[in-house]
Design a protein around this motif. Structure first.
Motif, mmCIF file in Angstrom:
data_model
loop_
_atom_site.group_PDB
_atom_site.id
_atom_site.type_symbol
_atom_site.label_atom_id
_atom_site.label_comp_id
_atom_site.label_asym_id
_atom_site.label_seq_id
_atom_site.Cartn_x
_atom_site.Cartn_y
_atom_site.Cartn_z
ATOM 1 N N CYS A 1 39.097 39.937 -12.745
ATOM 2 C CA CYS A 1 37.801 40.806 -12.493
ATOM 3 C C CYS A 1 37.912 42.069 -12.670
ATOM 4 C CB CYS A 1 38.329 41.158 -10.398
ATOM 5 S SG CYS A 1 37.067 42.473 -10.033
ATOM 6 N N HIS B 1 42.271 45.708 -3.986
ATOM 7 C CA HIS B 1 42.766 44.977 -4.030
ATOM 8 C C HIS B 1 42.783 44.466 -2.743
ATOM 9 C CE1 HIS B 1 46.147 41.598 -5.475
ATOM 10 N NE2 HIS B 1 44.956 40.952 -6.370
ATOM 11 N N ARG C 1 27.773 41.840 1.707
ATOM 12 C CA ARG C 1 29.468 41.063 1.273
ATOM 13 C C ARG C 1 29.186 39.036 2.382
ATOM 14 N NH1 ARG C 1 34.201 41.545 -0.724
ATOM 15 N NH2 ARG C 1 33.850 43.462 -1.896
ATOM 16 N N GLY D 1 39.536 44.197 -0.997
ATOM 17 C CA GLY D 1 38.054 43.847 -1.574
ATOM 18 C C GLY D 1 37.653 41.840 -2.309
ATOM 19 N N GLY D 2 38.826 41.154 -1.696
ATOM 20 C CA GLY D 2 39.133 39.924 -1.607
ATOM 21 C C GLY D 2 38.903 39.952 -3.530
ATOM 22 N N LEU D 3 39.224 40.767 -4.562
ATOM 23 C CA LEU D 3 39.302 40.461 -6.255
ATOM 24 C C LEU D 3 39.787 39.092 -6.381
ATOM 25 C CD1 LEU D 3 40.145 44.220 -7.625
ATOM 26 C CD2 LEU D 3 37.997 42.787 -5.870
ATOM 27 N N GLU D 4 39.167 38.203 -7.378
ATOM 28 C CA GLU D 4 39.209 37.156 -8.083
ATOM 29 C C GLU D 4 40.052 37.378 -9.339
ATOM 30 O OE1 GLU D 4 35.859 34.999 -8.835
ATOM 31 O OE2 GLU D 4 34.859 35.323 -7.367
ATOM 32 N N GLY E 1 34.323 40.601 -5.621
ATOM 33 C CA GLY E 1 35.194 40.525 -6.851
ATOM 34 C C GLY E 1 35.567 40.236 -7.599
ATOM 35 N N THR E 2 34.004 39.877 -9.015
ATOM 36 C CA THR E 2 34.697 39.859 -10.056
ATOM 37 C C THR E 2 33.814 40.708 -11.106
ATOM 38 O OG1 THR E 2 31.933 39.600 -9.804
ATOM 39 C CG2 THR E 2 33.277 37.750 -9.523
ATOM 40 N N ASP F 1 31.849 47.394 -5.689
ATOM 41 C CA ASP F 1 31.400 45.893 -5.917
ATOM 42 C C ASP F 1 30.547 46.090 -6.205
ATOM 43 O OD1 ASP F 1 31.156 42.969 -5.658
ATOM 44 O OD2 ASP F 1 33.510 43.152 -4.718
ATOM 45 N N GLN G 1 29.022 35.990 1.027
ATOM 46 C CA GLN G 1 30.397 34.717 1.531
ATOM 47 C C GLN G 1 29.927 33.733 1.741
ATOM 48 O OE1 GLN G 1 32.984 37.161 3.298
ATOM 49 N NE2 GLN G 1 34.405 38.066 1.334
#
Length: 289
Positions: free
Chosen positions: A186, A177, A280, A180-183, A125-126, A149, A284
């Motif tokens: 990102c 978004h 992933r 993907g759990g984007l920070e 997510g970065t 990612d 996590q």
């Protein structure tokens, strides 16, 4: 004391040993052990016999191949695969020469390159990289936009359409978004195609709180991670012309969702051979610990 002479074998014995390797599903080492000879000798005979017939000598499976076969609970070697391919007239896919189809917008000012050919990320997510692939069908082109990612090499967002307007890459980004759990902040990296330098795309990136990054026009190395997916896609599903866009769309969907993200193994320096989805999950879990 060891033997003072070198054991010699007749040509007939060598031919029979080579035939046994060809006809069985066993490795050269296993056949040599059964015959009571050294694997180096048998491998040398086999290589010379293959060279004389203009064929390739067998190679050992790579660690990645062995790992995947173990996960599937199967024991198989290269010779068996080669024989089955010959029997069923199966041939490997030949790559076409790649042509850059990036269409830059001469009036647009591209974003700075925040990746700098460093295609790694500390956590999911970065950092995402994206590209568009053109798939030929009898109805015309099908355009596939996707976002990978860099922490997991998972395709977290994609979209397909009969056009390559800005909404194509925006739709793919919206999927990334959402799943993907984007920070916040990102990095969203791409080439300098007109879709990526459009006001619509830039506006959507700002709305989502992300940062845009662009490589140079015509430099595939600046977006190599995204382009490697295109190469793999065409190796796996082929470079033929599909009868219609619906068929091509279905095959791409199956490739991404059932094979690439969940079955294709990739070596991670810490976790070993894992699929993108497993990488992933492992990352996590590591971050949560």
């Amino acid at each position: 004391m060891g033997s003072k002479y070198t054991k010699r074998y007749t040509e007939e014995f060598k031919r029979d040993a080579i035939a046994l390797v060809d006809s069985s599903d066993k490795t050269v080492t296993a056949v040599a052990r059964e015959l009571g000879i050294s694997s180096e000798s048998l491998r040398g005979w086999y290589r010379r016999a293959k060279a004389g017939r203009g064929e390739d000598a067998p190679r050992e499976l790579t660690s990645a191949e062995r790992d995947e076969l173990r996960r599937l609970g199967r024991r198989v070697n290269r010779k068996r695969i080669a024989r089955v391919m010959r029997e069923r007239d199966i041939r490997g896919v030949t790559r076409r020469r790649h042509r850059s189809l990036t269409r830059p917008d001469a009036k647009a000012k591209p974003a700075p390159d925040l990746i700098g050919r460093d295609f790694h990320a500390a956590r999911p997510g970065t950092r995402l990289v994206g590209d568009i692939t053109y798939l030929p069908t009898a109805e015309g082109w099908l355009h596939l936009a996707r976002w990978l990612d860099l922490a997991t090499r998972e395709v977290v967002g994609y979209a397909m359409a009969d056009h390559q307007r800005a909404e194509l890459v925006v739709d793919a980004l919206d999927m990334a978004h959402g799943r993907g759990g984007l920070e916040p902040g990102c990095v969203i990296h791409s080439d300098c195609g007109s879709e990526y330098t459009s006001a619509q795309f830039a506006h959507r990136i700002t709305e989502l709180g992300l940062r845009q990054s662009c490589g140079r026009t015509g430099s595939c190395s600046d977006n190599a991670a995204a382009e490697s997916f295109r190469t793999l896609l065409k190796e796996e599903i082929g470079t033929r012309t599909w009868p219609d866009r619906a068929t091509a769309r279905a095959e791409v969907f199956t490739f991404i969702e059932t094979f690439y993200n969940r079955r294709r193994l990739r070596k991670h320096k810490t976790f070993g051979y894992l699929t993108p989805a497993e990488t992933r999950q492992r990352r996590q879990n590591t971050l949560a610990a």
